[in-house]
Design a protein around this motif. Structure first.
Motif, PDB file in Angstrom:
ATOM      1  N   HIS A  25      35.813  34.930  39.438  1.00  0.00           N
ATOM      2  CA  HIS A  25      36.846  35.217  40.434  1.00  0.00           C
ATOM      3  C   HIS A  25      38.026  34.280  40.191  1.00  0.00           C
ATOM      4  N   ASN A  26      39.204  34.854  39.983  1.00  0.00           N
ATOM      5  CA  ASN A  26      40.423  34.078  39.707  1.00  0.00           C
ATOM      6  C   ASN A  26      40.215  33.020  38.623  1.00  0.00           C
ATOM      7  N   GLY A  27      39.569  33.418  37.540  1.00  0.00           N
ATOM      8  CA  GLY A  27      39.424  32.509  36.390  1.00  0.00           C
ATOM      9  C   GLY A  27      38.310  31.485  36.512  1.00  0.00           C
ATOM     10  N   ILE A  28      37.586  31.515  37.626  1.00  0.00           N
ATOM     11  CA  ILE A  28      36.480  30.556  37.812  1.00  0.00           C
ATOM     12  C   ILE A  28      35.171  31.326  37.873  1.00  0.00           C
ATOM     13  N   PHE A  29      34.151  30.763  37.239  1.00  0.00           N
ATOM     14  CA  PHE A  29      32.819  31.367  37.298  1.00  0.00           C
ATOM     15  C   PHE A  29      32.019  30.692  38.410  1.00  0.00           C
ATOM     16  N   TYR A  30      31.394  31.520  39.248  1.00  0.00           N
ATOM     17  CA  TYR A  30      30.538  31.018  40.328  1.00  0.00           C
ATOM     18  C   TYR A  30      29.113  31.463  40.037  1.00  0.00           C
ATOM     19  N   TRP A  31      28.215  30.509  39.991  1.00  0.00           N
ATOM     20  CA  TRP A  31      26.801  30.793  39.707  1.00  0.00           C
ATOM     21  C   TRP A  31      26.028  30.592  41.017  1.00  0.00           C
TER      22      TRP A  31
END
Ligand code: GAL
Length: 298
Positions: A25-31
């Motif tokens: 999301h918006n260039g960031i990966f959330y795990w």
């Protein structure tokens, strides 16, 4: 990071995001994944909560804490005695909400429901909204999948894992429309991880041997509600027959390249279960997963 090991976050602590999924999301990966940082008893842990970690390079993971926590109220769905597994998070562009579906169960796995929680931000906290049996059918391992046209679906192992069912979500991703289909009838697959490749949809899945590794297979279909067929085993390299000792968690893409996230379960010490990420390559149009000792990020 060594594939198969418990990876460390940017504070040097073991990453607690088992049975997870990765959202960009918006260039960031959330795990997102299961926090199992508590003692294992009878191959099971108390529910602690779902964690979230964030990263730009898929290698350095910063702990964003618990995004949905256990609730210490007798009878509450999120009580530590519950089993809450495989959080799968989608972003709904229309409502601008993050929608987290998960497998909600009891220790005997007879409840077999999906739970729902929603947040305005990727790092939560998510608000618990309740649970259900999709179409009144049991649902154990599952995944939520967002298609390229913005529609989203739940793929659920059903009928005591004998058959899978796919259910369409409504425009908000928080309700089932009621449209569903039985797929992979009597094929006994679990741990579904979904992706699309060209005109085809792909599903990686495991057999049903609990925490013990077995042979991953992939299935294909030309449509979500089409006729899914198991095709072959995609793993290549040492231990490929038993999925390198791992089980599928989720597929995600970075810079157009799809990757599979896997869990290496330690049933008697679940908090120390390890991870692997492997790129999905295509050989003559068919997906392959070649073992690599190291995950180097992007
Ligand atoms: C596995 C499943 C895990 C967990 C485990 C419990 O088959 O994929 O998510 O439910 O069984 O034994």
């Amino acid at each position: 990071m060594k594939n198969g090991a418990l990876w460390l976050d940017t504070d040097g602590r073991g990453i607690q995001a088992h049975g997870g999924s990765i959202l960009q999301h918006n260039g960031i990966f959330y795990w997102y994944g299961e926090n199992k940082d508590t003692d294992t008893h009878n191959r099971s842990v108390d529910f602690v909560g779902f964690s979230c970690y964030k990263s730009r390079d898929l290698l350095h993971w910063e702990n964003c804490g618990l995004v949905l926590s256990a609730v210490n109220e007798l009878g509450h769905d999120l009580h530590p005695d519950s089993v809450c597994e495989r959080p799968s998070v989608l972003y709904n562009a229309e409502t601008q909400k993050f929608v987290l579906w998960f497998h909600l169960d009891n220790r005997r796995y007879t409840r077999a429901e999906v739970g729902l929680a929603v947040s305005n931000t990727p790092t939560g906290p998510f608000t618990y909204m309740g649970s259900q049996r999709p179409g009144s059918h049991d649902s154990r391992d599952f995944t939520a999948f967002q298609d390229r046209d913005g529609r989203a679906y739940l793929f659920c192992s059903s009928d005591w894992n004998a058959t899978m069912r796919v259910w369409e979500l409504d425009k908000t991703y928080t309700k089932l429309t009621g449209s569903g289909k039985e797929i992979l009838i009597d094929q006994a697959r679990e741990a579904p991880a979904l992706w699309h490749s060209g005109e085809k949809y792909l599903m990686f899945s495991s057999g049903c041997t609990g925490w013990s590794p077995n042979t991953m297979l992939y299935a294909e279909s030309s449509a979500i509600f089409g006729s899914w067929r198991l095709i072959d085993a995609p793993c290549r390299g040492p231990g490929a027959r038993r999925t390198f000792g791992a089980q599928s968690a989720a597929v995600f893409a970075a810079n157009g390249q799809p990757y599979l996230l896997l869990d290496h379960w330690h049933p008697d010490d679940l908090r120390n279960s390890g991870y692997t990420i492997l790129p999905i390559t295509f050989e003559n149009g068919l997906p392959a997963l070649n073992w690599q000792d190291e995950w180097m990020g992007i």
